[in-house]
Design a protein around this motif. Structure first.
Motif, PDB file in Angstrom:
ATOM      1  N   ASP A 122       0.835  -1.202   0.000  1.00 28.62           N
ATOM      2  CA  ASP A 122       0.000   0.000   0.000  1.00 28.62           C
ATOM      3  C   ASP A 122       0.870   1.251   0.000  1.00 28.62           C
ATOM      4  OD1 ASP A 122      -1.716   2.203   1.566  1.00 28.62           O
ATOM      5  OD2 ASP A 122      -3.080   0.762   0.641  1.00 28.62           O
ATOM      6  N   ASP A 123       0.418   2.252  -0.731  1.00 27.31           N
ATOM      7  CA  ASP A 123       1.200   3.496  -0.840  1.00 27.31           C
ATOM      8  C   ASP A 123       1.404   4.179   0.510  1.00 27.31           C
ATOM      9  OD1 ASP A 123       1.416   3.059  -3.515  1.00 27.31           O
ATOM     10  OD2 ASP A 123      -0.022   4.599  -4.134  1.00 27.31           O
ATOM     11  N   THR A 124       0.510   3.947   1.466  1.00 24.81           N
ATOM     12  CA  THR A 124       0.649   4.580   2.784  1.00 24.81           C
ATOM     13  C   THR A 124       1.835   4.019   3.567  1.00 24.81           C
ATOM     14  OG1 THR A 124      -0.887   2.987   3.766  1.00 24.81           O
ATOM     15  CG2 THR A 124      -1.825   5.043   2.901  1.00 24.81           C
ATOM     16  N   MET A 125       2.382   2.881   3.130  1.00 25.99           N
ATOM     17  CA  MET A 125       3.519   2.269   3.806  1.00 25.99           C
ATOM     18  C   MET A 125       4.847   2.840   3.340  1.00 25.99           C
ATOM     19  SD  MET A 125       2.132  -1.671   3.559  1.00 25.99           S
ATOM     20  CE  MET A 125       3.719  -2.379   4.047  1.00 25.99           C
ATOM     21  N   LEU A 126       4.844   3.557   2.217  1.00 29.19           N
ATOM     22  CA  LEU A 126       6.092   3.994   1.600  1.00 29.19           C
ATOM     23  C   LEU A 126       6.813   5.036   2.445  1.00 29.19           C
ATOM     24  CD1 LEU A 126       4.956   4.360  -2.126  1.00 29.19           C
ATOM     25  CD2 LEU A 126       6.026   2.371  -1.022  1.00 29.19           C
ATOM     26  N   TYR A 127       8.146   5.003   2.384  1.00 23.63           N
ATOM     27  CA  TYR A 127       8.947   6.010   3.070  1.00 23.63           C
ATOM     28  C   TYR A 127       8.759   7.369   2.413  1.00 23.63           C
ATOM     29  CZ  TYR A 127      13.159   8.526   4.571  1.00 23.63           C
ATOM     30  OH  TYR A 127      14.027   9.467   5.064  1.00 23.63           O
ATOM     31  N   ARG A 128       8.778   7.394   1.081  1.00 27.00           N
ATOM     32  CA  ARG A 128       8.505   8.595   0.300  1.00 27.00           C
ATOM     33  C   ARG A 128       7.570   8.219  -0.839  1.00 27.00           C
ATOM     34  NH1 ARG A 128      14.734   9.814  -0.906  1.00 27.00           N
ATOM     35  NH2 ARG A 128      14.390   7.680  -1.622  1.00 27.00           N
ATOM     36  N   PRO A 129       6.827   9.173  -1.399  1.00 20.63           N
ATOM     37  CA  PRO A 129       5.913   8.832  -2.506  1.00 20.63           C
ATOM     38  C   PRO A 129       6.622   8.214  -3.706  1.00 20.63           C
ATOM     39  CG  PRO A 129       5.407  11.019  -1.634  1.00 20.63           C
ATOM     40  CD  PRO A 129       6.682  10.585  -0.976  1.00 20.63           C
ATOM     41  N   THR A 130       7.923   8.496  -3.868  1.00 18.01           N
ATOM     42  CA  THR A 130       8.677   7.982  -5.020  1.00 18.01           C
ATOM     43  C   THR A 130       9.292   6.609  -4.758  1.00 18.01           C
ATOM     44  OG1 THR A 130      10.649   9.152  -4.241  1.00 18.01           O
ATOM     45  CG2 THR A 130       9.242  10.294  -5.840  1.00 18.01           C
ATOM     46  N   ASP A 131       8.988   5.995  -3.630  1.00 16.55           N
ATOM     47  CA  ASP A 131       9.657   4.752  -3.255  1.00 16.55           C
ATOM     48  C   ASP A 131       8.963   3.494  -3.751  1.00 16.55           C
ATOM     49  OD1 ASP A 131      11.985   5.671  -2.107  1.00 16.55           O
ATOM     50  OD2 ASP A 131      11.064   6.038  -0.167  1.00 16.55           O
ATOM     51  N   LYS A 132       8.212   3.624  -4.845  1.00 18.56           N
ATOM     52  CA  LYS A 132       7.816   2.484  -5.660  1.00 18.56           C
ATOM     53  C   LYS A 132       8.465   2.701  -7.020  1.00 18.56           C
ATOM     54  CE  LYS A 132       3.444   0.447  -4.105  1.00 18.56           C
ATOM     55  NZ  LYS A 132       1.997   0.281  -4.398  1.00 18.56           N
ATOM     56  N   HIS A 178      20.303  -6.736  -8.212  1.00 13.12           N
ATOM     57  CA  HIS A 178      19.084  -6.802  -7.412  1.00 13.12           C
ATOM     58  C   HIS A 178      18.076  -5.820  -7.979  1.00 13.12           C
ATOM     59  CE1 HIS A 178      20.965  -3.231  -5.532  1.00 13.12           C
ATOM     60  NE2 HIS A 178      19.711  -2.852  -5.306  1.00 13.12           N
ATOM     61  N   ILE A 179      16.827  -6.014  -7.641  1.00 14.35           N
ATOM     62  CA  ILE A 179      15.749  -5.125  -8.071  1.00 14.35           C
ATOM     63  C   ILE A 179      15.015  -4.651  -6.826  1.00 14.35           C
ATOM     64  CG2 ILE A 179      13.624  -4.907  -9.432  1.00 14.35           C
ATOM     65  CD1 ILE A 179      14.651  -7.372 -11.038  1.00 14.35           C
ATOM     66  N   THR A 180      15.014  -3.360  -6.574  1.00 13.83           N
ATOM     67  CA  THR A 180      14.275  -2.811  -5.450  1.00 13.83           C
ATOM     68  C   THR A 180      12.815  -2.619  -5.858  1.00 13.83           C
ATOM     69  OG1 THR A 180      16.231  -1.663  -4.609  1.00 13.83           O
ATOM     70  CG2 THR A 180      14.087  -0.881  -3.839  1.00 13.83           C
ATOM     71  N   LEU A 181      11.913  -3.277  -5.129  1.00 12.98           N
ATOM     72  CA  LEU A 181      10.485  -3.152  -5.434  1.00 12.98           C
ATOM     73  C   LEU A 181       9.875  -1.954  -4.721  1.00 12.98           C
ATOM     74  CD1 LEU A 181       9.379  -6.904  -5.257  1.00 12.98           C
ATOM     75  CD2 LEU A 181      10.322  -5.623  -7.181  1.00 12.98           C
ATOM     76  N   VAL A 182      10.123  -1.840  -3.414  1.00 13.55           N
ATOM     77  CA  VAL A 182       9.591  -0.722  -2.627  1.00 13.55           C
ATOM     78  C   VAL A 182      10.541  -0.432  -1.467  1.00 13.55           C
ATOM     79  CG1 VAL A 182       7.139  -1.126  -3.139  1.00 13.55           C
ATOM     80  CG2 VAL A 182       8.200  -2.288  -1.202  1.00 13.55           C
ATOM     81  N   ARG A 183      10.456   0.793  -0.954  1.00 18.03           N
ATOM     82  CA  ARG A 183      11.099   1.168   0.294  1.00 18.03           C
ATOM     83  C   ARG A 183      10.018   1.715   1.222  1.00 18.03           C
ATOM     84  NH1 ARG A 183      15.168   2.385  -3.531  1.00 18.03           N
ATOM     85  NH2 ARG A 183      13.974   4.232  -4.155  1.00 18.03           N
ATOM     86  N   CYS A 184       9.956   1.183   2.439  1.00 15.20           N
ATOM     87  CA  CYS A 184       8.876   1.527   3.365  1.00 15.20           C
ATOM     88  C   CYS A 184       9.442   1.985   4.707  1.00 15.20           C
ATOM     89  CB  CYS A 184       7.971   0.310   3.603  1.00 15.20           C
ATOM     90  SG  CYS A 184       7.139  -0.302   2.130  1.00 15.20           S
ATOM     91  N   ARG A 185       8.606   2.646   5.462  1.00 13.67           N
ATOM     92  CA  ARG A 185       8.985   3.031   6.827  1.00 13.67           C
ATOM     93  C   ARG A 185       9.124   1.790   7.700  1.00 13.67           C
ATOM     94  NH1 ARG A 185       4.797   6.228   5.568  1.00 13.67           N
ATOM     95  NH2 ARG A 185       3.449   5.233   7.111  1.00 13.67           N
ATOM     96  N   GLY A 186      10.018   1.869   8.661  1.00 15.59           N
ATOM     97  CA  GLY A 186      10.373   0.710   9.456  1.00 15.59           C
ATOM     98  C   GLY A 186       9.224   0.062  10.191  1.00 15.59           C
ATOM     99  N   GLU A 187       8.194   0.829  10.555  1.00 13.85           N
ATOM    100  CA  GLU A 187       7.093   0.237  11.315  1.00 13.85           C
ATOM    101  C   GLU A 187       6.278  -0.764  10.499  1.00 13.85           C
ATOM    102  OE1 GLU A 187       5.356   4.462  10.297  1.00 13.85           O
ATOM    103  OE2 GLU A 187       7.325   3.597  10.755  1.00 13.85           O
ATOM    104  N   HIS A 188       6.494  -0.764   9.172  1.00 12.90           N
ATOM    105  CA  HIS A 188       5.753  -1.692   8.308  1.00 12.90           C
ATOM    106  C   HIS A 188       6.585  -2.920   7.932  1.00 12.90           C
ATOM    107  CE1 HIS A 188       2.624   1.287   7.992  1.00 12.90           C
ATOM    108  NE2 HIS A 188       3.451   2.173   7.470  1.00 12.90           N
TER     109      HIS A 188
END
Length: 303
Positions: free
Chosen positions: A55-65, A156-166
């Motif tokens: 979910d987009d709400t989990m992302l660290y920044r909006p560009t992290d997909k 490697h392929i980065t799919l997403v970067r999220c905040r640590g709580e997720h």
């Protein structure tokens, strides 16, 4: 008048001097990569499906997909390094290189220091890609190698970067897709060279497509034309078995979870070659210092 500069508020002349010392002023912007976000094969679709599950709400920044890609080389110059990557691609001989997903991993993004950020990463096995990098870097000193290839890996392929709580949610998504994607392969026919910032702004000129095995009979290299640009690499999906060996790059990531109760913890700024990373059962733990690792029964430990 005084202006803010690197050392606080400075007079105009001092500000000009400070700006001239900026680390990013002459930093090369070009880089090369394999585009995996524009195809419709099984591998690309599975990667996109796993990415979309976050979910987009989990992302660290909006560009992290990010647009799905595998970095080949970083910090390249538009002149000399473009010629070198063309020569390296031409020297591969075959018109395609093979990439395979070894496993999905949840990792800590160590390069972000002011926040706890975790990433969902597809770790690749591709001796062909490693050989391409080594061809480009042949004869380079350690500093140059670190500049262009900080990951020291097979990709490697980065799919997403999220905040640590997720982190736990990300592990659940990883576990769901790991068995499905592990061992999926693609054959790649070109590398993209981006010196315009297209990867961040698609309104800019498209990257230059550099074909693999592109040597012509007269010794010239295909793709020299200025308009040889394409939005994506040539990717074809193939079916094959799973490799038992891969390389893991850990410059920016520290893998903390691979699959279920299997874990891989790697030291920062080191690379390791790990055999049979996915153990049949039990925990999988590695602590590396750039050394080769060997698999044991149900666990993998490296010193």
């Amino acid at each position: 008048r005084f202006f803010r500069c690197n050392r606080g508020f400075c007079p105009p002349r001092k500000r000009v001097k400070e700006m001239g010392k900026g680390k990013r002023k002459n930093k090369p912007r070009a880089w090369s990569f394999i585009d995996l976000g524009s195809g419709d094969g099984e591998l690309e679709q599975t990667l996109l499906e796993a990415q979309s599950a976050v979910d987009d709400t989990m992302l660290y920044r909006p560009t992290d997909k990010p647009h799905l890609h595998c970095t080949v080389l970083l910090n390249m110059s538009e002149d000399d390094d473009l010629l070198k990557i063309r020569e390296a691609c031409a020297g591969m001989g075959a018109a395609h290189i093979r990439i395979e997903v070894s496993f999905l991993a949840v990792s800590t993004v160590d390069r972000i220091k002011d926040a706890h950020v975790v990433a969902l990463v597809a770790v690749l096995s591709s001796p062909d890609l490693r050989r391409l990098k080594d061809s480009f870097l042949a004869g380079a000193d350690d500093g140059t190698v670190e500049t262009h290839d900080p990951y020291r890996s097979e990709g490697h392929i980065t799919l997403v970067r999220c905040r640590g709580e997720h982190e736990e949610k990300l592990k659940t998504i990883m576990a769901h897709y790991n068995q499905q994607i592990r061992g999926q392969c693609a054959m790649v026919g070109s590398v993209l060279f981006d010196a315009t910032g297209w990867s961040r702004d698609h309104s800019k000129p498209r990257p230059i497509k550099v074909p693999l095995g592109g040597a012509r009979a007269d010794g010239a290299v295909q793709g020299d034309a200025a308009d040889d640009r394409g939005a994506g690499s040539d990717v074809a999906v193939v079916s094959s078995g799973k490799n038992s060996e891969h390389r893991v790059g850990v410059c920016c990531y520290r893998f903390i979870s691979v699959s279920g109760n299997q874990h891989l913890a790697l030291g920062e700024n080191n690379g390791a070659s790990a055999a049979a990373v996915v153990a049949a059962s039990g925990a999988l733990t590695a602590a590396t210092s750039g050394a080769e690792t060997a698999a044991t029964s149900g666990a993998l430990t490296a010193a």
